[in-house]
Design a protein around this motif. Structure first.
Motif, PDB file in Angstrom:
ATOM      1  N   GLY A 146      -1.287   9.619 -11.263  1.00  0.00           N
ATOM      2  CA  GLY A 146       0.046   9.099 -11.464  1.00  0.00           C
ATOM      3  C   GLY A 146       0.259   7.795 -10.737  1.00  0.00           C
ATOM      4  O   GLY A 146       1.317   7.205 -10.794  1.00  0.00           O
ATOM      5  N   TYR A 147      -0.762   7.323 -10.000  1.00  0.00           N
ATOM      6  CA  TYR A 147      -0.649   6.051  -9.292  1.00  0.00           C
ATOM      7  C   TYR A 147      -1.063   4.884 -10.165  1.00  0.00           C
ATOM      8  O   TYR A 147      -0.813   3.743  -9.837  1.00  0.00           O
ATOM      9  N   GLY A 148      -1.753   5.143 -11.233  1.00  0.00           N
ATOM     10  CA  GLY A 148      -2.241   4.055 -12.074  1.00  0.00           C
ATOM     11  C   GLY A 148      -1.338   3.844 -13.261  1.00  0.00           C
ATOM     12  O   GLY A 148      -0.124   3.910 -13.142  1.00  0.00           O
ATOM     13  N   PRO A 149      -1.916   3.601 -14.427  1.00  0.00           N
ATOM     14  CA  PRO A 149      -1.100   3.277 -15.590  1.00  0.00           C
ATOM     15  C   PRO A 149      -0.473   4.508 -16.215  1.00  0.00           C
ATOM     16  O   PRO A 149      -0.603   4.762 -17.396  1.00  0.00           O
ATOM     17  N   GLY A 150       0.177   5.336 -15.408  1.00  0.00           N
ATOM     18  CA  GLY A 150       0.881   6.491 -15.930  1.00  0.00           C
ATOM     19  C   GLY A 150       2.273   6.101 -16.377  1.00  0.00           C
ATOM     20  O   GLY A 150       2.728   4.980 -16.197  1.00  0.00           O
ATOM     21  N   HIS A 151       2.991   7.090 -16.956  1.00  0.00           N
ATOM     22  CA  HIS A 151       4.321   6.792 -17.493  1.00  0.00           C
ATOM     23  C   HIS A 151       5.268   6.341 -16.398  1.00  0.00           C
ATOM     24  O   HIS A 151       6.083   5.453 -16.600  1.00  0.00           O
TER      25      HIS A 151
ATOM     26  N   LEU B 256       8.505   1.928 -14.358  1.00  0.00           N
ATOM     27  CA  LEU B 256       9.077   1.117 -13.287  1.00  0.00           C
ATOM     28  C   LEU B 256       8.786  -0.361 -13.495  1.00  0.00           C
ATOM     29  O   LEU B 256       9.650  -1.216 -13.243  1.00  0.00           O
ATOM     30  N   ARG B 257       7.571  -0.686 -13.926  1.00  0.00           N
ATOM     31  CA  ARG B 257       7.243  -2.096 -14.180  1.00  0.00           C
ATOM     32  C   ARG B 257       8.171  -2.675 -15.259  1.00  0.00           C
ATOM     33  O   ARG B 257       8.621  -3.818 -15.167  1.00  0.00           O
ATOM     34  N   GLU B 258       8.436  -1.875 -16.287  1.00  0.00           N
ATOM     35  CA  GLU B 258       9.324  -2.345 -17.349  1.00  0.00           C
ATOM     36  C   GLU B 258      10.742  -2.524 -16.821  1.00  0.00           C
ATOM     37  O   GLU B 258      11.425  -3.500 -17.160  1.00  0.00           O
ATOM     38  N   ARG B 259      11.190  -1.581 -15.984  1.00  0.00           N
ATOM     39  CA  ARG B 259      12.526  -1.711 -15.403  1.00  0.00           C
ATOM     40  C   ARG B 259      12.642  -3.005 -14.588  1.00  0.00           C
ATOM     41  O   ARG B 259      13.616  -3.750 -14.714  1.00  0.00           O
ATOM     42  N   VAL B 260      11.644  -3.248 -13.725  1.00  0.00           N
ATOM     43  CA  VAL B 260      11.675  -4.431 -12.869  1.00  0.00           C
ATOM     44  C   VAL B 260      11.576  -5.700 -13.705  1.00  0.00           C
ATOM     45  O   VAL B 260      12.248  -6.709 -13.417  1.00  0.00           O
ATOM     46  N   ALA B 261      10.759  -5.668 -14.754  1.00  0.00           N
ATOM     47  CA  ALA B 261      10.583  -6.851 -15.599  1.00  0.00           C
ATOM     48  C   ALA B 261      11.877  -7.240 -16.301  1.00  0.00           C
ATOM     49  O   ALA B 261      12.103  -8.423 -16.576  1.00  0.00           O
ATOM     50  N   VAL B 262      12.724  -6.275 -16.579  1.00  0.00           N
ATOM     51  CA  VAL B 262      14.009  -6.571 -17.220  1.00  0.00           C
ATOM     52  C   VAL B 262      14.810  -7.575 -16.391  1.00  0.00           C
ATOM     53  O   VAL B 262      15.512  -8.433 -16.926  1.00  0.00           O
ATOM     54  N   TYR B 263      14.673  -7.494 -15.067  1.00  0.00           N
ATOM     55  CA  TYR B 263      15.428  -8.376 -14.172  1.00  0.00           C
ATOM     56  C   TYR B 263      14.597  -9.561 -13.694  1.00  0.00           C
ATOM     57  O   TYR B 263      14.988 -10.244 -12.743  1.00  0.00           O
ATOM     58  N   GLY B 264      13.445  -9.780 -14.346  1.00  0.00           N
ATOM     59  CA  GLY B 264      12.611 -10.923 -13.995  1.00  0.00           C
ATOM     60  C   GLY B 264      11.774 -10.710 -12.752  1.00  0.00           C
ATOM     61  O   GLY B 264      11.272 -11.675 -12.171  1.00  0.00           O
ATOM     62  N   GLY B 265      11.609  -9.454 -12.338  1.00  0.00           N
ATOM     63  CA  GLY B 265      10.840  -9.165 -11.139  1.00  0.00           C
ATOM     64  C   GLY B 265       9.429  -8.702 -11.451  1.00  0.00           C
ATOM     65  O   GLY B 265       8.986  -8.708 -12.596  1.00  0.00           O
ATOM     66  N   ASP B 266       8.720  -8.305 -10.418  1.00  0.00           N
ATOM     67  CA  ASP B 266       7.353  -7.815 -10.594  1.00  0.00           C
ATOM     68  C   ASP B 266       7.113  -6.642  -9.655  1.00  0.00           C
ATOM     69  O   ASP B 266       7.763  -6.515  -8.617  1.00  0.00           O
ATOM     70  N   LEU B 267       6.187  -5.770 -10.046  1.00  0.00           N
ATOM     71  CA  LEU B 267       5.855  -4.578  -9.270  1.00  0.00           C
ATOM     72  C   LEU B 267       4.347  -4.459  -9.177  1.00  0.00           C
ATOM     73  O   LEU B 267       3.641  -4.621 -10.172  1.00  0.00           O
ATOM     74  N   ASP B 268       3.866  -4.185  -7.965  1.00  0.00           N
ATOM     75  CA  ASP B 268       2.433  -4.023  -7.725  1.00  0.00           C
ATOM     76  C   ASP B 268       2.203  -2.662  -7.078  1.00  0.00           C
ATOM     77  O   ASP B 268       2.904  -2.295  -6.127  1.00  0.00           O
ATOM     78  N   ALA B 269       1.250  -1.907  -7.612  1.00  0.00           N
ATOM     79  CA  ALA B 269       0.937  -0.591  -7.067  1.00  0.00           C
ATOM     80  C   ALA B 269      -0.569  -0.464  -6.967  1.00  0.00           C
ATOM     81  O   ALA B 269      -1.286  -0.662  -7.950  1.00  0.00           O
ATOM     82  N   ARG B 270      -1.047  -0.127  -5.778  1.00  0.00           N
ATOM     83  CA  ARG B 270      -2.496  -0.025  -5.591  1.00  0.00           C
ATOM     84  C   ARG B 270      -2.821   0.801  -4.356  1.00  0.00           C
ATOM     85  O   ARG B 270      -1.989   0.995  -3.476  1.00  0.00           O
TER      86      ARG B 270
ATOM     87  N   ARG C  97      14.960   4.115  -7.962  1.00  0.00           N
ATOM     88  CA  ARG C  97      13.927   4.801  -8.736  1.00  0.00           C
ATOM     89  C   ARG C  97      12.525   4.416  -8.241  1.00  0.00           C
ATOM     90  O   ARG C  97      11.609   5.237  -8.276  1.00  0.00           O
ATOM     91  N   ILE C  98      12.348   3.187  -7.789  1.00  0.00           N
ATOM     92  CA  ILE C  98      11.045   2.778  -7.245  1.00  0.00           C
ATOM     93  C   ILE C  98      10.699   3.637  -6.035  1.00  0.00           C
ATOM     94  O   ILE C  98       9.599   4.180  -5.922  1.00  0.00           O
ATOM     95  N   VAL C  99      11.654   3.756  -5.113  1.00  0.00           N
ATOM     96  CA  VAL C  99      11.422   4.563  -3.912  1.00  0.00           C
ATOM     97  C   VAL C  99      11.191   6.026  -4.300  1.00  0.00           C
ATOM     98  O   VAL C  99      10.285   6.688  -3.788  1.00  0.00           O
ATOM     99  N   GLN C 100      12.014   6.528  -5.206  1.00  0.00           N
ATOM    100  CA  GLN C 100      11.904   7.924  -5.618  1.00  0.00           C
ATOM    101  C   GLN C 100      10.540   8.226  -6.237  1.00  0.00           C
ATOM    102  O   GLN C 100       9.880   9.217  -5.881  1.00  0.00           O
TER     103      GLN C 100
END
Length: 255
Positions: free
Chosen positions: A213-218, A223-237, A157-160
């Motif tokens: 859609g690159y910033g704090p969009g849905h 995706l950040r919430e999905r990654v956080a579930v597994y203890g990870g982190d996501l950075d987009a800029r 889903r991150i790649v998509q």
């Protein structure tokens, strides 16, 4: 008399404890319901956003060449049809998980549903994006190995989402996807090129990040919430040299 009083206190304590346990069960059930609703919302967003974006891009391309290059227009419309079918397949799969069928005929239909997307399905995803007009290069680093289903789906889903955003909001250029397997982490990075303010060119005016859609969009918040579930982190800029970068790190060790 004292014994009766003690029994009453004991019974009252048991009743209080029972009410407390019931409230805790209700609270835990509500938390589970809220988490499931959030997961379903994220899945629906990913499915609809990606496929509808592809359909819009391809339909627009078909309209532009309809009279001059009917063959190209027909190919674009076939891509629209394919994206629509993919969306329906994934939606049926998701709805089938939410409401399992009861009849034998429906159960047979559910058995024919495609499995949840995973990194193993990057090839078809990249092909669809490239056909829509964004060349994509994929690099796999490290030794690929089976991943937990949730992490595999999240990485896909991150790649998509990143490629869909690049297709919708990019201005030419290309995209690069890197999936890196390490001993303890899965790292996913998606880069897309774009006009740079440092190159002396005159890039087209860009919308605010939140509108792109690159910033704090849905999409990215999900995706950040999905990654956080597994203890990870996501950075987009945005990248200094132009374009955008989405980078995620997901632990593969159980917390």
């Amino acid at each position: 008399m004292a014994l009766l009083w003690v029994r009453r206190l004991h019974r009252r304590a048991l009743e209080d404890r029972s009410r407390l346990l019931e409230r805790e069960r209700e609270s835990a059930a509500q938390v589970a319901v809220d988490a499931e609703r959030a997961r379903i919302a994220a899945e629906l967003h990913d499915i609809v956003s990606h496929n509808v974006s592809l359909m819009v891009v391809q339909a627009s391309a078909a309209r532009e060449v309809l009279t001059t290059m009917p063959g190209e227009a027909a190919a674009a419309m076939l891509a629209v049809e394919g994206a629509g079918r993919d969306a329906m397949t994934e939606l049926r799969h998701l709805l089938g998980l939410l409401a399992p069928s009861q009849s034998g005929e429906e159960e047979q239909g559910q058995a024919d549903l495609s499995p949840q997307p995973s990194l193993g399905g990057l090839g078809p995803l990249v092909d669809r994006i490239a056909f829509a007009g964004l060349p994509v290069e994929v690099r796999i680093a490290g030794e690929p190995r089976p991943l937990p289903a949730g992490i595999d789906l999240t990485a896909y889903r991150i790649v998509q989402e990143a490629l869909t955003n690049a297709l919708k909001h990019g201005d030419g250029g290309k995209a690069e996807v890197t999936v890196r397997y390490t001993d303890h982490y899965l790292r996913v990075e998606v880069l897309n090129s774009g006009p740079s303010v440092l190159s002396g060119g005159s890039p087209a005016p860009r919308k605010p990040v939140s509108e792109q859609g690159y910033g704090p969009g849905h999409g990215l918040l999900g995706l950040r919430e999905r990654v956080a579930v597994y203890g990870g982190d996501l950075d987009a800029r945005r990248r200094l040299g132009g374009g955008f970068r989405v980078r995620a790190r997901i632990p593969l060790d159980k917390p």
